[in-house]
Scaffold this motif. Sequence first.
Motif, PDB file in Angstrom:
ATOM      1  N   PHE A 135       0.902  -1.108   0.098  1.00  0.00           N
ATOM      2  CA  PHE A 135       0.090   0.025   0.003  1.00  0.00           C
ATOM      3  C   PHE A 135       0.744   1.170  -0.003  1.00  0.00           C
ATOM      4  CE2 PHE A 135      -3.117  -2.895   1.422  1.00  0.00           C
ATOM      5  CZ  PHE A 135      -4.392  -2.586   1.047  1.00  0.00           C
ATOM      6  N   VAL A 136       0.369   2.454  -0.626  1.00  0.00           N
ATOM      7  CA  VAL A 136       1.119   3.724  -0.582  1.00  0.00           C
ATOM      8  C   VAL A 136       0.184   4.695  -0.005  1.00  0.00           C
ATOM      9  CG1 VAL A 136       2.232   5.207  -2.034  1.00  0.00           C
ATOM     10  CG2 VAL A 136       2.615   2.769  -2.621  1.00  0.00           C
ATOM     11  N   ILE A 137       0.600   5.365   0.865  1.00  0.00           N
ATOM     12  CA  ILE A 137      -0.061   6.389   1.384  1.00  0.00           C
ATOM     13  C   ILE A 137       0.515   7.670   1.384  1.00  0.00           C
ATOM     14  CG2 ILE A 137      -1.379   7.342   3.694  1.00  0.00           C
ATOM     15  CD1 ILE A 137      -1.458   4.266   4.571  1.00  0.00           C
ATOM     16  N   LYS A 138      -0.268   8.679   0.956  1.00  0.00           N
ATOM     17  CA  LYS A 138       0.272  10.052   0.667  1.00  0.00           C
ATOM     18  C   LYS A 138      -0.545  11.171   1.447  1.00  0.00           C
ATOM     19  CE  LYS A 138       2.561   9.400  -3.771  1.00  0.00           C
ATOM     20  NZ  LYS A 138       2.634   9.785  -5.328  1.00  0.00           N
ATOM     21  N   LEU A 139       0.075  11.861   2.404  1.00  0.00           N
ATOM     22  CA  LEU A 139      -0.898  12.584   3.186  1.00  0.00           C
ATOM     23  C   LEU A 139      -0.295  14.373   3.028  1.00  0.00           C
ATOM     24  CD1 LEU A 139      -0.252  11.054   6.633  1.00  0.00           C
ATOM     25  CD2 LEU A 139      -2.201  10.721   5.215  1.00  0.00           C
ATOM     26  N   ARG A 140      -1.238  15.012   3.267  1.00  0.00           N
ATOM     27  CA  ARG A 140      -0.633  16.591   3.283  1.00  0.00           C
ATOM     28  C   ARG A 140      -1.408  16.780   4.680  1.00  0.00           C
ATOM     29  NH1 ARG A 140      -2.298  20.966  -0.653  1.00  0.00           N
ATOM     30  NH2 ARG A 140      -4.325  21.064   0.527  1.00  0.00           N
ATOM     31  N   GLU A 141      -0.478  17.278   5.724  1.00  0.00           N
ATOM     32  CA  GLU A 141      -0.951  17.613   6.875  1.00  0.00           C
ATOM     33  C   GLU A 141      -1.197  18.967   7.192  1.00  0.00           C
ATOM     34  OE1 GLU A 141       2.072  16.677   9.804  1.00  0.00           O
ATOM     35  OE2 GLU A 141       1.692  14.358   9.573  1.00  0.00           O
ATOM     36  N   ARG A 142      -1.868  19.268   8.033  1.00  0.00           N
ATOM     37  CA  ARG A 142      -2.398  20.566   8.533  1.00  0.00           C
ATOM     38  C   ARG A 142      -1.091  21.196   9.437  1.00  0.00           C
ATOM     39  NH1 ARG A 142      -7.477  18.095   9.293  1.00  0.00           N
ATOM     40  NH2 ARG A 142      -9.026  19.283   7.781  1.00  0.00           N
ATOM     41  N   ILE A 143      -0.452  22.422   8.958  1.00  0.00           N
ATOM     42  CA  ILE A 143       0.363  22.907   9.453  1.00  0.00           C
ATOM     43  C   ILE A 143       0.313  23.622  10.856  1.00  0.00           C
ATOM     44  CG2 ILE A 143       2.668  24.179   9.142  1.00  0.00           C
ATOM     45  CD1 ILE A 143       2.388  23.415   6.019  1.00  0.00           C
ATOM     46  N   PRO A 144       0.596  23.439  11.805  1.00  0.00           N
ATOM     47  CA  PRO A 144       0.408  24.490  13.264  1.00  0.00           C
ATOM     48  C   PRO A 144       1.465  25.464  13.073  1.00  0.00           C
ATOM     49  CG  PRO A 144       1.704  22.401  13.637  1.00  0.00           C
ATOM     50  CD  PRO A 144       1.521  22.301  12.525  1.00  0.00           C
ATOM     51  N   SER A 145       0.863  26.506  13.182  1.00  0.00           N
ATOM     52  CA  SER A 145       1.842  27.974  13.505  1.00  0.00           C
ATOM     53  C   SER A 145       1.693  28.436  14.954  1.00  0.00           C
ATOM     54  CB  SER A 145       1.192  28.894  12.500  1.00  0.00           C
ATOM     55  OG  SER A 145       1.420  28.642  11.109  1.00  0.00           O
ATOM     56  N   PHE A 146       0.770  28.166  15.720  1.00  0.00           N
ATOM     57  CA  PHE A 146       0.580  28.873  17.128  1.00  0.00           C
ATOM     58  C   PHE A 146       0.033  27.774  18.074  1.00  0.00           C
ATOM     59  CE2 PHE A 146      -0.436  32.245  14.038  1.00  0.00           C
ATOM     60  CZ  PHE A 146       0.493  33.056  14.069  1.00  0.00           C
ATOM     61  N   TRP A 147       0.070  28.186  19.344  1.00  0.00           N
ATOM     62  CA  TRP A 147      -0.628  27.828  20.301  1.00  0.00           C
ATOM     63  C   TRP A 147      -1.715  28.648  20.743  1.00  0.00           C
ATOM     64  CZ3 TRP A 147       3.489  26.229  24.566  1.00  0.00           C
ATOM     65  CH2 TRP A 147       4.535  25.143  24.201  1.00  0.00           C
ATOM     66  N   ILE A 148      -2.975  27.884  21.101  1.00  0.00           N
ATOM     67  CA  ILE A 148      -4.054  28.940  21.401  1.00  0.00           C
ATOM     68  C   ILE A 148      -4.714  27.970  22.620  1.00  0.00           C
ATOM     69  CG2 ILE A 148      -5.709  27.800  19.698  1.00  0.00           C
ATOM     70  CD1 ILE A 148      -6.790  30.510  19.277  1.00  0.00           C
ATOM     71  N   HIS A 149      -4.979  29.052  23.676  1.00  0.00           N
ATOM     72  CA  HIS A 149      -6.016  28.718  24.802  1.00  0.00           C
ATOM     73  C   HIS A 149      -7.332  28.767  24.558  1.00  0.00           C
ATOM     74  CE1 HIS A 149      -2.383  28.326  27.423  1.00  0.00           C
ATOM     75  NE2 HIS A 149      -1.971  29.342  26.952  1.00  0.00           N
TER      76      HIS A 149
END
Length: 281
Positions: A135-149
């Motif tokens: 199997f071949v799995i290709k992802l595009r992740e969400r990129i975090p830029s900050f922390w938020i409370h």
Amino acid sequence: MIGGLKRGSRKNRLNVARGREPKRPPRQAGHGRFSGFWRIVLVISALLGLAGAVCVVGAISLWLYGKAITSEFFTTRHIDIAGNTRLTRDMVLQYGGLSEGDNSLGISIADVERNLRETPWVEEVSVKRLLPDRFVIKLRERIPSFWIHKDGGLFYANEKGEIIAPVESRNFLSLPTLKILPGGEEAVPYLGRLLQDIRNGVLPMESGAIAQVTASPAAGVEIYLEDREMRLSIATDDWEGNLARLGTALGDLARRRELGSVREARASNGNVWIVRNQAQQ
């Protein structure tokens, strides 16, 4: 008998001569119904034969499928994963419901893709099956830029301030904290531009030096550098102009080795205001 011909025959010839249809002898009763009956029998027989053939083919197909999904020949031995940064290999396999040793024909690609898309980190995914065992799995992740409370918890957020996932030890990443003050939503679209401009060297600092970013209705975008105890603010009315002027001012102070004395710098309305530490004034 007249001239060797029956009267009826003569009458028929007269009718033909006058343009009339000759009378035909009546059909024997039941002949048409008998022929129609056999046509129906033949059609039903053909349909039954076809249905039987379909059942046989279906049964053979099910038998072959059952043999295939239990055959070691189709055991999954290789799973290639690309594009994962925050997610480890084990996390991708766990979220997707896929593992080595599974029968490759028994895996639903649609289910694996749906499972991964439902995880907070995955924005896009494609899964391909390469028979017999890969199997071949290709992802595009969400990129975090900050922390938020939010709601007493700490979350990763993207450059638009949208929450991605909780901050966890297994995928820990140190990022600046984002605060969006009431009315500061109009400044949120400039957050991504700020990070890109910093990466491009418009401001003389590293993005890792930023401890907190605040979207404010009054000051626009505020940056707090904890190591220097310095606060920078850029108004959004002329973003590119204000950012360029602030970068020029800070660069000049750095060349004169006076940047350490700056406590606050504000760029707005075509001007830059510098506030120094009291000990340096």
